[in-house]
Design a protein around this motif. Sequence first.
Motif, PDB file in Angstrom:
ATOM      1  N   ALA A 263       4.184 -11.705-106.901  1.00 35.55           N
ATOM      2  CA  ALA A 263       3.755 -11.966-108.273  1.00 35.55           C
ATOM      3  C   ALA A 263       2.988 -10.786-108.849  1.00 35.55           C
ATOM      4  N   ASP A 264       2.876  -9.703-108.080  1.00 30.04           N
ATOM      5  CA  ASP A 264       2.170  -8.505-108.538  1.00 30.04           C
ATOM      6  C   ASP A 264       3.198  -7.437-108.905  1.00 30.04           C
ATOM      7  N   PRO A 265       3.408  -7.189-110.196  1.00 23.98           N
ATOM      8  CA  PRO A 265       4.441  -6.219-110.583  1.00 23.98           C
ATOM      9  C   PRO A 265       4.152  -4.805-110.110  1.00 23.98           C
ATOM     10  N   MET A 266       2.887  -4.496-109.872  1.00 25.38           N
ATOM     11  CA  MET A 266       2.547  -3.158-109.402  1.00 25.38           C
ATOM     12  C   MET A 266       3.034  -2.930-107.970  1.00 25.38           C
ATOM     13  N   GLN A 267       3.215  -3.998-107.219  1.00 26.07           N
ATOM     14  CA  GLN A 267       3.633  -3.879-105.822  1.00 26.07           C
ATOM     15  C   GLN A 267       5.136  -4.042-105.635  1.00 26.07           C
ATOM     16  N   ALA A 268       5.849  -4.360-106.703  1.00 29.71           N
ATOM     17  CA  ALA A 268       7.280  -4.657-106.581  1.00 29.71           C
ATOM     18  C   ALA A 268       8.106  -3.381-106.475  1.00 29.71           C
ATOM     19  N   ASP A 269       9.095  -3.408-105.563  1.00 30.29           N
ATOM     20  CA  ASP A 269      10.069  -2.319-105.467  1.00 30.29           C
ATOM     21  C   ASP A 269      11.185  -2.507-106.480  1.00 30.29           C
ATOM     22  N   ALA A 270      11.445  -3.766-106.832  1.00 29.90           N
ATOM     23  CA  ALA A 270      12.447  -4.085-107.854  1.00 29.90           C
ATOM     24  C   ALA A 270      11.902  -5.212-108.716  1.00 29.90           C
ATOM     25  N   LEU A 271      12.269  -5.189-109.988  1.00 27.94           N
ATOM     26  CA  LEU A 271      11.815  -6.213-110.941  1.00 27.94           C
ATOM     27  C   LEU A 271      13.019  -6.838-111.624  1.00 27.94           C
ATOM     28  N   VAL A 272      12.943  -8.145-111.817  1.00 26.36           N
ATOM     29  CA  VAL A 272      14.038  -8.885-112.447  1.00 26.36           C
ATOM     30  C   VAL A 272      13.487  -9.629-113.655  1.00 26.36           C
ATOM     31  N   VAL A 273      14.157  -9.510-114.790  1.00 26.26           N
ATOM     32  CA  VAL A 273      13.809 -10.270-115.994  1.00 26.26           C
ATOM     33  C   VAL A 273      14.982 -11.187-116.305  1.00 26.26           C
ATOM     34  N   ASN A 274      14.755 -12.493-116.187  1.00 24.26           N
ATOM     35  CA  ASN A 274      15.786 -13.475-116.532  1.00 24.26           C
ATOM     36  C   ASN A 274      15.558 -13.920-117.972  1.00 24.26           C
ATOM     37  N   THR A 275      16.482 -13.573-118.849  1.00 25.24           N
ATOM     38  CA  THR A 275      16.246 -13.653-120.292  1.00 25.24           C
ATOM     39  C   THR A 275      16.806 -14.911-120.935  1.00 25.24           C
ATOM     40  N   CYS A 276      16.326 -15.156-122.160  1.00 22.95           N
ATOM     41  CA  CYS A 276      16.834 -16.223-123.026  1.00 22.95           C
ATOM     42  C   CYS A 276      17.201 -15.590-124.366  1.00 22.95           C
ATOM     43  N   SER A 277      18.217 -16.143-125.027  1.00 24.24           N
ATOM     44  CA  SER A 277      18.580 -15.609-126.349  1.00 24.24           C
ATOM     45  C   SER A 277      19.101 -16.702-127.263  1.00 24.24           C
ATOM     46  N   PHE A 278      18.566 -17.923-127.086  1.00 26.95           N
ATOM     47  CA  PHE A 278      19.094 -19.065-127.834  1.00 26.95           C
ATOM     48  C   PHE A 278      18.848 -18.931-129.327  1.00 26.95           C
ATOM     49  N   ILE A 279      17.653 -18.483-129.695  1.00 24.96           N
ATOM     50  CA  ILE A 279      17.326 -18.259-131.104  1.00 24.96           C
ATOM     51  C   ILE A 279      16.644 -16.898-131.220  1.00 24.96           C
ATOM     52  N   ASP A 280      16.481 -16.410-132.456  1.00 19.56           N
ATOM     53  CA  ASP A 280      15.941 -15.066-132.671  1.00 19.56           C
ATOM     54  C   ASP A 280      14.593 -14.827-131.992  1.00 19.56           C
TER      55      ASP A 280
ATOM     56  N   GLY B  23       4.037   1.833-111.656  1.00 19.52           N
ATOM     57  CA  GLY B  23       4.018   1.155-110.364  1.00 19.52           C
ATOM     58  C   GLY B  23       4.995   1.805-109.390  1.00 19.52           C
ATOM     59  N   ARG B  24       5.399   1.031-108.399  1.00 24.17           N
ATOM     60  CA  ARG B  24       6.290   1.558-107.365  1.00 24.17           C
ATOM     61  C   ARG B  24       7.742   1.141-107.569  1.00 24.17           C
ATOM     62  N   ALA B  25       8.004   0.328-108.622  1.00 23.16           N
ATOM     63  CA  ALA B  25       9.357  -0.198-108.826  1.00 23.16           C
ATOM     64  C   ALA B  25      10.344   0.929-109.118  1.00 23.16           C
ATOM     65  N   SER B  26      11.496   0.837-108.482  1.00 23.63           N
ATOM     66  CA  SER B  26      12.575   1.804-108.727  1.00 23.63           C
ATOM     67  C   SER B  26      13.800   1.149-109.336  1.00 23.63           C
ATOM     68  N   ARG B  27      13.792  -0.210-109.413  1.00 23.00           N
ATOM     69  CA  ARG B  27      14.941  -0.923-109.960  1.00 23.00           C
ATOM     70  C   ARG B  27      14.469  -1.950-110.982  1.00 23.00           C
ATOM     71  N   LEU B  28      15.146  -2.009-112.118  1.00 18.80           N
ATOM     72  CA  LEU B  28      14.913  -3.048-113.120  1.00 18.80           C
ATOM     73  C   LEU B  28      16.245  -3.725-113.404  1.00 18.80           C
ATOM     74  N   VAL B  29      16.306  -5.008-113.089  1.00 23.32           N
ATOM     75  CA  VAL B  29      17.524  -5.793-113.262  1.00 23.32           C
ATOM     76  C   VAL B  29      17.287  -6.822-114.356  1.00 23.32           C
ATOM     77  N   VAL B  30      18.191  -6.897-115.309  1.00 25.91           N
ATOM     78  CA  VAL B  30      18.088  -7.872-116.392  1.00 25.91           C
ATOM     79  C   VAL B  30      19.202  -8.900-116.219  1.00 25.91           C
ATOM     80  N   ALA B  31      18.833 -10.183-116.277  1.00 22.93           N
ATOM     81  CA  ALA B  31      19.781 -11.270-116.057  1.00 22.93           C
ATOM     82  C   ALA B  31      19.729 -12.250-117.223  1.00 22.93           C
ATOM     83  N   GLY B  32      20.665 -13.190-117.224  1.00 25.06           N
ATOM     84  CA  GLY B  32      20.584 -14.324-118.135  1.00 25.06           C
ATOM     85  C   GLY B  32      21.355 -14.211-119.424  1.00 25.06           C
ATOM     86  N   CYS B  33      20.942 -15.026-120.392  1.00 20.24           N
ATOM     87  CA  CYS B  33      21.691 -15.215-121.630  1.00 20.24           C
ATOM     88  C   CYS B  33      21.768 -13.959-122.487  1.00 20.24           C
ATOM     89  N   LEU B  34      20.700 -13.177-122.527  1.00 18.53           N
ATOM     90  CA  LEU B  34      20.726 -11.971-123.345  1.00 18.53           C
ATOM     91  C   LEU B  34      21.802 -11.005-122.856  1.00 18.53           C
TER      92      LEU B  34
END
Length: 460
Positions: free
Chosen positions: A33-50, A70-81
């Motif tokens: 739950a600490d983004p500063m310690q994450a090697d990879a980060l995932v954002v699961n998105t919504c896009s139902f309304i503006d 931070g230390r993250a080297s990967r950013l993955v975006v998932a979901g409706c967007l």
Amino acid sequence: MKIGFVSLGCPKNLVDSEVMMGLLQARGHELTADPMQADALVVNTCSFIDPAKQESVDAILQTAEYKRIGRASRLVVAGCLVERYRDELREEIPEVDAVLGTNELESIVAHCEGGAGPLPGVPEEGYLYHDLTPRVRATPGHFAYVKINEGCDHPCTFCIIPQFRGRFRSRRFESVVREATGLFRQGVREINLIGQDTTAFGEDLGVRNGLPTLLERLAGIEGAGWIRVLYAYPNRVSARLLDTIAQHSQLCPYLDIPLQHASPSVLKRMKRGASGEIFLKLVERIRRTIPGVAIRTSFIVGFPGETDADFELLCQFLEAAEFDHVGCFRYSDDENSASYALDGKVSDRTSYNRQRRLMSLQRRISRRRNRSLIGKRMPILVGGPASETPLLWEGRLQVQAEEIDGKTFITEFPDNCSPQPGDLGTALVTRAADYDLFAKVESIDRPAAPPSPAQLTVLQ
């Protein structure tokens, strides 16, 4: 690897995040739950309304900062967007390393690891998890969502979910029952059944009365706690479903039925059908069948072609129906929806004023209905210390759903009682506010198995 998650949007999206986290953990990765310690980060998105789209974009940009600081080297975006703007996300936000849509959840491991190895193919019928799918719950230990179906076949002109989620498909009965049985054995006290249209459960499998049959099976599980149904479609609320809910104490006397409007002309343009008059008969039937039932609904104001007269019809319907809980959304014009081509666009200012007036009406109705509960003894689920003040605890009655409805603030527990989150008991309602209640817990019925603690707090 250490991997952090940001999960946005509805409970259905949260379950998708829990599945992705489970797949990653099963692979041997650690969730943080600490983004500063994450090697990879995932954002699961919504896009139902503006506003949801903007929130998702903001979250992606904020999370991308941790690749710099931070230390993250990967950013993955998932979901409706991703389903809507797959190419644009990669082009306009270069920090994004990979994207995956709502039917590509099984590729999350390869994407977080850097694309090592071939990506799993997208199932032709669309993705839907089952009881053996690894899953890490991000909800409190005593509460869980169970997705019983995915996708949608309804032609609502304002909705683009079928484009993202695919055609309607149900999980197998035994899969849902096994998952629910396991959750109750882990100490879960309440399960919320979710899907784009829970009342259609089993239809694609050729099963009639699928949802009431499932509810009967779930209510019969040894040690079952509360079971709640969300996202019911109005023309599928059958007599069998209502009778089933009324017959089992484990089934919450609660129905969430998004009606969207009450004007026949607006409903026709929405491709929803029916009318306020028909809905009033449905509400009457529900209340006649299920004693003490709470009904939640939601409306859209400012839909193309909605006149002042249409809105007045909606207000009159709201006052006549006296719903327990109501959500109201302003219409969001989306270029991918069928309603985008409709004429008679309503100005933002008019939509805003209509939303405020409708919710002002509902506030008075909610206050009146809450006051009618004063002096009643009702089952309660204890949540924990109140976020608003350390002097009180909070919980929910069966007529209040997690996050979307009001709370019940607990002012008193029985003598010599050391309350725990997840306790079930009986409470006497002593005071009512517009949306929240106050009560004193008179007795606790504590099952032998304590709730499992939440395994992970998502970043947002």
